[in-house]
Scaffold this motif. Structure first.
Motif, PDB file in Angstrom:
ATOM      1  N   ASP A   2       0.849  -1.185   0.000  1.00 36.76           N
ATOM      2  CA  ASP A   2       0.000   0.000   0.000  1.00 36.76           C
ATOM      3  C   ASP A   2       0.885   1.234   0.000  1.00 36.76           C
ATOM      4  O   ASP A   2       1.920   1.249   0.664  1.00 36.76           O
ATOM      5  CB  ASP A   2      -0.902   0.025   1.242  1.00 36.76           C
ATOM      6  CG  ASP A   2      -1.946  -1.054   1.215  1.00 36.76           C
ATOM      7  OD1 ASP A   2      -1.945  -1.895   2.136  1.00 36.76           O
ATOM      8  OD2 ASP A   2      -2.757  -1.069   0.272  1.00 36.76           O
TER       9      ASP A   2
ATOM     10  N   LYS B   7       2.523   7.261  -5.148  1.00 34.23           N
ATOM     11  CA  LYS B   7       2.185   6.176  -6.077  1.00 34.23           C
ATOM     12  C   LYS B   7       2.792   6.443  -7.449  1.00 34.23           C
ATOM     13  O   LYS B   7       2.711   7.547  -7.978  1.00 34.23           O
ATOM     14  CB  LYS B   7       0.666   6.043  -6.205  1.00 34.23           C
ATOM     15  CG  LYS B   7       0.017   5.285  -5.069  1.00 34.23           C
ATOM     16  CD  LYS B   7      -1.495   5.182  -5.264  1.00 34.23           C
ATOM     17  CE  LYS B   7      -2.143   4.484  -4.092  1.00 34.23           C
ATOM     18  NZ  LYS B   7      -3.624   4.482  -4.183  1.00 34.23           N
TER      19      LYS B   7
ATOM     20  N   TRP C 161      -6.661   3.032   5.195  1.00 36.34           N
ATOM     21  CA  TRP C 161      -5.389   3.393   4.555  1.00 36.34           C
ATOM     22  C   TRP C 161      -5.604   4.626   3.674  1.00 36.34           C
ATOM     23  O   TRP C 161      -6.615   4.681   2.957  1.00 36.34           O
ATOM     24  CB  TRP C 161      -4.861   2.250   3.704  1.00 36.34           C
ATOM     25  CG  TRP C 161      -3.537   2.604   3.071  1.00 36.34           C
ATOM     26  CD1 TRP C 161      -3.323   2.979   1.776  1.00 36.34           C
ATOM     27  CD2 TRP C 161      -2.265   2.670   3.737  1.00 36.34           C
ATOM     28  NE1 TRP C 161      -1.994   3.271   1.601  1.00 36.34           N
ATOM     29  CE2 TRP C 161      -1.324   3.088   2.774  1.00 36.34           C
ATOM     30  CE3 TRP C 161      -1.829   2.419   5.044  1.00 36.34           C
ATOM     31  CZ2 TRP C 161       0.047   3.253   3.085  1.00 36.34           C
ATOM     32  CZ3 TRP C 161      -0.487   2.581   5.343  1.00 36.34           C
ATOM     33  CH2 TRP C 161       0.436   2.995   4.373  1.00 36.34           C
TER      34      TRP C 161
END
Lengths: 119, 112
Positions: free
Chosen positions: A59, A65, B99
């Motif tokens: 994650d 990202k 998250w």
């Protein structure tokens, strides 16, 4: 005694790359989730990435990202963070963490390594 | 992302007196199994953070019983019944229900 020792930080130009390493000892590394947390000057702590025991579940916070990659080598008891296309806002102390949300086991932090992105 | 808001951000306290830190989340921290993942950390000067409390109210091993956590849903509190000199530092709440896990801004506890 659990120890998490980070290395690899330094000064890098915007757009550059760095690879952080975390050497773990004092526990069976392959049994635990691991992650990276950073703190920029004057900012709150921020989770960057985490990964599960075999590395198949990862994650990332949205802001990294596509630029950062977390990985691990269970044979070497090591966690890594490959950071590409670095930006000024990535400047921070990066800490290796063995996270725990419950009482199943303790939560540990390393001392951190400083990353400075500047021209 | 879940926003964690701590108050106060600075807390001068007298030795031996109680102290309280509030932490509010922008959404519920109860996960699908009914667990509430709210954690409190203490960071002493020059040290890495140390977990004090997990899942709202459970003290970690070795944490003095003058520290206690309470709350539910979106509203949580860390209390120190009688502040000692070794309690100086920054205290953070963190949510682990959604998250990315997120932290409060930190509350700096100092002795008056």
């Amino acid at each position: 005694e659990v120890q998490l020792v980070e290395s690899g930080g330094g000064l890098v130009q915007p757009g550059g790359s760095l690879r952080l390493s975390c050497a773990a000892s004092g526990f069976t590394f392959s049994n635990y989730w691991m992650g990276w947390v950073r703190q920029a000057p004057g900012k709150r702590l921020e989770w960057v990435a985490k990964m599960n025991q075999d590395g198949r579940a990862k994650d990332y916070v949205d802001s990294v990202k596509g630029r950062f990659t977390v990985s691990r080598d269970n044979a070497e008891n090591s966690l890594y963070l490959q950071m590409n296309s670095l930006r000024a806002e990535d400047s921070a102390v990066y800490s290796c963490v063995r996270p725990s949300r419950s009482g199943s086991y303790d939560h540990y932090w390393g001392q951190g390594t400083l990353v400075t992105v500047s021209s | 992302d879940v926003v964690m808001t701590q108050s106060p951000l600075s807390l001068p306290v007298t030795l031996g007196q109680p102290a309280s830190i509030s932490c509010r989340s922008s959404q519920s921290l109860v996960d699908s199994d009914g667990n509430t993942f709210l954690t409190w950390f203490q960071q002493r000067p020059g040290q890495s953070p140390r977990r004090l409390i997990y899942m709202v109210s459970n003290r970690d091993s070795g944490v003095p019983d003058r520290f206690s956590g309470s709350g539910s849903g979106t509203d949580f509190t860390l209390k120190v019944s009688r502040v000692e000199a070794e309690d100086v530092g920054v205290y953070y709440c963190m949510q682990g229900a959604h998250w990315p896990w997120t932290f409060g801004q930190g509350t700096k506890v100092e002795i008056k």
